[in-house]
Design a protein around this motif. Structure first.
Motif, PDB file in Angstrom:
ATOM      1  N   LEU A 239       0.811  -1.214   0.000  1.00  9.47           N
ATOM      2  CA  LEU A 239       0.000   0.000   0.000  1.00  9.47           C
ATOM      3  C   LEU A 239       0.845   1.265   0.000  1.00  9.47           C
ATOM      4  O   LEU A 239       0.343   2.346  -0.325  1.00  9.47           O
ATOM      5  N   ALA A 240       2.127   1.146   0.348  1.00  8.33           N
ATOM      6  CA  ALA A 240       2.997   2.321   0.406  1.00  8.33           C
ATOM      7  C   ALA A 240       3.604   2.664  -0.949  1.00  8.33           C
ATOM      8  O   ALA A 240       3.962   3.820  -1.195  1.00  8.33           O
ATOM      9  N   GLN A 241       3.723   1.688  -1.829  1.00  5.58           N
ATOM     10  CA  GLN A 241       4.332   1.951  -3.125  1.00  5.58           C
ATOM     11  C   GLN A 241       3.345   2.675  -4.038  1.00  5.58           C
ATOM     12  O   GLN A 241       2.157   2.813  -3.728  1.00  5.58           O
ATOM     13  N   ASP A 242       3.852   3.137  -5.163  1.00  6.74           N
ATOM     14  CA  ASP A 242       2.980   3.788  -6.140  1.00  6.74           C
ATOM     15  C   ASP A 242       1.831   2.857  -6.509  1.00  6.74           C
ATOM     16  O   ASP A 242       2.038   1.669  -6.754  1.00  6.74           O
ATOM     17  N   THR A 243       0.628   3.414  -6.536  1.00  9.56           N
ATOM     18  CA  THR A 243      -0.552   2.607  -6.819  1.00  9.56           C
ATOM     19  C   THR A 243      -0.427   1.838  -8.121  1.00  9.56           C
ATOM     20  O   THR A 243      -0.889   0.692  -8.236  1.00  9.56           O
ATOM     21  N   SER A 244       0.215   2.438  -9.113  1.00  9.30           N
ATOM     22  CA  SER A 244       0.357   1.765 -10.406  1.00  9.30           C
ATOM     23  C   SER A 244       1.160   0.470 -10.281  1.00  9.30           C
ATOM     24  O   SER A 244       0.890  -0.508 -10.989  1.00  9.30           O
ATOM     25  N   GLU A 245       2.147   0.453  -9.382  1.00  9.96           N
ATOM     26  CA  GLU A 245       2.941  -0.768  -9.195  1.00  9.96           C
ATOM     27  C   GLU A 245       2.102  -1.874  -8.572  1.00  9.96           C
ATOM     28  O   GLU A 245       2.224  -3.051  -8.935  1.00  9.96           O
ATOM     29  N   SER A 246       1.249  -1.514  -7.638  1.00 11.65           N
ATOM     30  CA  SER A 246       0.374  -2.507  -7.016  1.00 11.65           C
ATOM     31  C   SER A 246      -0.628  -3.045  -8.025  1.00 11.65           C
ATOM     32  O   SER A 246      -0.900  -4.252  -8.087  1.00 11.65           O
ATOM     33  N   LEU A 247      -1.185  -2.150  -8.834  1.00 10.65           N
ATOM     34  CA  LEU A 247      -2.132  -2.584  -9.854  1.00 10.65           C
ATOM     35  C   LEU A 247      -1.460  -3.498 -10.881  1.00 10.65           C
ATOM     36  O   LEU A 247      -2.036  -4.500 -11.318  1.00 10.65           O
ATOM     37  N   LYS A 248      -0.252  -3.150 -11.251  1.00 16.00           N
ATOM     38  CA  LYS A 248       0.477  -3.981 -12.206  1.00 16.00           C
ATOM     39  C   LYS A 248       0.703  -5.386 -11.633  1.00 16.00           C
ATOM     40  O   LYS A 248       0.573  -6.391 -12.342  1.00 16.00           O
ATOM     41  N   ALA A 249       1.028  -5.445 -10.344  1.00 20.62           N
ATOM     42  CA  ALA A 249       1.200  -6.746  -9.688  1.00 20.62           C
ATOM     43  C   ALA A 249      -0.089  -7.553  -9.725  1.00 20.62           C
ATOM     44  O   ALA A 249      -0.073  -8.771  -9.959  1.00 20.62           O
ATOM     45  N   MET A 250      -1.223  -6.895  -9.505  1.00 24.76           N
ATOM     46  CA  MET A 250      -2.511  -7.577  -9.508  1.00 24.76           C
ATOM     47  C   MET A 250      -2.832  -8.150 -10.878  1.00 24.76           C
ATOM     48  O   MET A 250      -3.248  -9.308 -11.008  1.00 24.76           O
ATOM     49  N   PHE A 251      -2.655  -7.350 -11.929  1.00 25.59           N
ATOM     50  CA  PHE A 251      -2.886  -7.846 -13.285  1.00 25.59           C
ATOM     51  C   PHE A 251      -1.935  -8.982 -13.634  1.00 25.59           C
ATOM     52  O   PHE A 251      -2.336 -10.005 -14.207  1.00 25.59           O
ATOM     53  N   THR A 252      -0.661  -8.795 -13.303  1.00 22.36           N
ATOM     54  CA  THR A 252       0.352  -9.788 -13.653  1.00 22.36           C
ATOM     55  C   THR A 252       0.079 -11.124 -12.983  1.00 22.36           C
ATOM     56  O   THR A 252       0.159 -12.185 -13.612  1.00 22.36           O
ATOM     57  N   SER A 253      -0.236 -11.100 -11.702  1.00 18.74           N
ATOM     58  CA  SER A 253      -0.398 -12.349 -10.956  1.00 18.74           C
ATOM     59  C   SER A 253      -1.538 -13.197 -11.499  1.00 18.74           C
ATOM     60  O   SER A 253      -1.389 -14.412 -11.684  1.00 18.74           O
ATOM     61  N   ILE A 254      -2.682 -12.576 -11.780  1.00 19.67           N
ATOM     62  CA  ILE A 254      -3.801 -13.378 -12.276  1.00 19.67           C
ATOM     63  C   ILE A 254      -3.603 -13.776 -13.734  1.00 19.67           C
ATOM     64  O   ILE A 254      -4.084 -14.827 -14.165  1.00 19.67           O
ATOM     65  N   GLY A 255      -2.858 -12.962 -14.484  1.00 17.63           N
ATOM     66  CA  GLY A 255      -2.558 -13.340 -15.853  1.00 17.63           C
ATOM     67  C   GLY A 255      -1.653 -14.550 -15.923  1.00 17.63           C
ATOM     68  O   GLY A 255      -1.876 -15.482 -16.714  1.00 17.63           O
ATOM     69  N   ILE A 256      -0.617 -14.567 -15.090  1.00 15.44           N
ATOM     70  CA  ILE A 256       0.306 -15.705 -15.068  1.00 15.44           C
ATOM     71  C   ILE A 256      -0.390 -16.951 -14.530  1.00 15.44           C
ATOM     72  O   ILE A 256      -0.208 -18.054 -15.064  1.00 15.44           O
ATOM     73  N   LEU A 257      -1.191 -16.798 -13.478  1.00  9.07           N
ATOM     74  CA  LEU A 257      -1.907 -17.960 -12.952  1.00  9.07           C
ATOM     75  C   LEU A 257      -2.829 -18.546 -14.018  1.00  9.07           C
ATOM     76  O   LEU A 257      -2.876 -19.763 -14.220  1.00  9.07           O
ATOM     77  N   ALA A 258      -3.558 -17.674 -14.722  1.00 10.70           N
ATOM     78  CA  ALA A 258      -4.500 -18.152 -15.732  1.00 10.70           C
ATOM     79  C   ALA A 258      -3.794 -18.884 -16.862  1.00 10.70           C
ATOM     80  O   ALA A 258      -4.161 -20.012 -17.222  1.00 10.70           O
ATOM     81  N   LYS A 259      -2.777 -18.254 -17.449  1.00  3.99           N
ATOM     82  CA  LYS A 259      -2.154 -18.814 -18.648  1.00  3.99           C
ATOM     83  C   LYS A 259      -1.020 -19.789 -18.340  1.00  3.99           C
ATOM     84  O   LYS A 259      -1.052 -20.949 -18.772  1.00  3.99           O
ATOM     85  N   GLY A 260      -0.024 -19.334 -17.615  1.00  2.55           N
ATOM     86  CA  GLY A 260       1.186 -20.128 -17.449  1.00  2.55           C
ATOM     87  C   GLY A 260       1.050 -21.260 -16.453  1.00  2.55           C
ATOM     88  O   GLY A 260       1.456 -22.399 -16.720  1.00  2.55           O
ATOM     89  N   GLU A 261       0.467 -20.968 -15.302  1.00  2.00           N
ATOM     90  CA  GLU A 261       0.422 -21.969 -14.227  1.00  2.00           C
ATOM     91  C   GLU A 261      -0.771 -22.903 -14.381  1.00  2.00           C
ATOM     92  O   GLU A 261      -0.617 -24.110 -14.550  1.00  2.00           O
ATOM     93  N   LEU A 262      -1.994 -22.356 -14.320  1.00  2.10           N
ATOM     94  CA  LEU A 262      -3.180 -23.210 -14.375  1.00  2.10           C
ATOM     95  C   LEU A 262      -3.414 -23.752 -15.781  1.00  2.10           C
ATOM     96  O   LEU A 262      -3.490 -24.966 -15.989  1.00  2.10           O
TER      97      LEU A 262
END
Length: 394
Positions: A239-262
């Motif tokens: 929550l302390a970092q730039d909001t854009s970095e947190s949002l990018k992490a959120m998009f990235t994590s579910i994208g990788i889980l959807a395509k690469g992992e699951l």
């Protein structure tokens, strides 16, 4: 289950964000989405911890007085614990507390597990750590995991560190169900493995300590995301970092889980190899539920929901700039979750018959998950986060 929410914080977060005439305007939903995500992660890990604690209690009771009924209770507790944890895998892949360099992910959920590394198998009654003279303690078990101490059983060319799994959900699963030697059902380990079989006491001790480690690891994750600790990861980093970095992490994590992992490692590889050894929860035949909960976790993050908790999600941000894209993603997610929930046979039966309806449905699910991931790449760009990768890290 309990959902420990900070409703006031979530409501007030929608009002955050101000700018001068020279500043880029900050969409109030961006801050709200990040705050809501943190609350969701905390609620999810709290549920994972509570169900793991119930599992530990069932394991302790079973080992104290082994019985068929006690073994079944421990199995049911294990199955219940997998649901919240499966959804929580949507918080991986951005060096957060679960899988940074010190994160417990490998100790919690590593797979596939080579049974011969842990306990006896069909044709080798003396196999595994349990049937050796190696030390059994929490520290030693953690050290053995993922081949951390090398070829401790002198397996020679048969040793594979990546499959030398000694801890976590799947080690517990194997110790409860045993090998799955059936084409149509799960493993059938008898409770007498904990009474009269050779090394029964060591087996019981190992099972109890592995359940303790599971609870300890999840306890650290709950602490990392607790709302009241100003110095933890949630408040001092995410929550302390730039909001854009947190949002990018959120998009990235579910994208990788959807395509690469699951879609990739957990479904497509198993379909291609047609091997039951490639299914995620192969001893209990719980892989269908694993797949469903992973897909649901992706949907949870995108929509900003978990259980009874609902708030601002990534969907709200995308809808502001490209409502058609948002509708596409939501439709694809609905379709993927439905496909995952309605797989017609257990996964180990699906993967061996390429001509079956179940195989076709699982393959269609892979395609949907890939489409979800690619649309998430477009969505991240649309909301101004630049290009993200949804490929599984090496």
């Amino acid at each position: 289950m309990k959902y420990r929410l900070m409703s006031a914080l979530l409501l007030s977060s929608t009002l955050l964000g101000s700018c001068t005439d020279d500043d880029e305007p900050i969409q109030p939903t961006s801050e709200a989405a990040v705050q809501n995500y943190a609350a969701i992660v905390y609620a999810n890990y709290t549920d994972a911890l509570e169900t793991a604690t119930a599992l530990k209690s069932a394991v302790d009771s079973f080992v104290e007085a082994p019985s068929e009924a006690g073994l079944e209770e421990a199995k049911q507790a294990w199955l219940a614990s997998r649901d919240p944890y499966g959804q929580s895998e949507a918080y991986r892949f951005y060096d957060g507390p679960i899988d940074d360099s010190d994160g417990p992910e490998g100790q919690l959920n590593a797979w596939p597990l080579d049974e011969v590394y842990l306990d006896y198998v069909d044709g080798d009654e003396d196999a595994g750590i349990i049937n050796s003279t190696l030390e059994i303690s929490k520290a030693s078990i953690a050290g053995y995991n993922e081949g951390g101490q090398g070829d401790i059983l002198s397996s020679g060319s048969g040793f594979d560190a990546e499959k030398a799994i000694a801890t976590g959900y799947h080690a517990i699963e194997f110790l409860l169900w045993g090998q799955d030697l059936s084409a149509t059902g799960p493993g059938t380990r008898p409770y007498t493995d904990y009474t009269t079989r050779a090394n029964a006491d060591r087996r019981g001790t190992y099972l109890k300590l592995t359940a303790e480690l599971l609870v300890e690891d999840l306890t650290t994750l709950v602490a990392d995301w607790a709302p009241e600790d100003a110095s933890n990861y949630r408040n001092a980093s995410f929550l302390a970092q730039d909001t854009s970095e947190s949002l990018k992490a959120m998009f990235t994590s579910i994208g990788i889980l959807a395509k690469g992992e699951l879609g990739g490692e957990r479904i497509d590889v198993a379909l291609a190899n047609k091997s039951q050894e490639d299914e995620h929860s192969c001893f209990s035949d719980n892989t269908n539920a694993d797949i469903y909960n992973n897909a649901l976790g992706v949907q949870n993050v995108y929509l900003g929901q978990y259980g009874s908790l609902t708030g601002t999600g990534l969907s709200a941000l995308v809808a502001e700039v490209d409502p058609d894209l948002d509708e596409e993603i939501k439709t694809l997610l609905d379709e993927a979750v439905t496909l995952a929930k309605t797989l017609p046979l257990t996964f180990d039966q699906i993967i061996v018959d390429e001509s079956s309806d179940g195989y076709a449905q699982a393959n269609n699910l892979v395609i949907k998950l890939q489409e979800v991931a690619e649309k998430l790449v477009s969505a991240a760009t649309a909301v101004g986060l630049g290009t993200i990768s949804v490929e599984l890290p090496e």
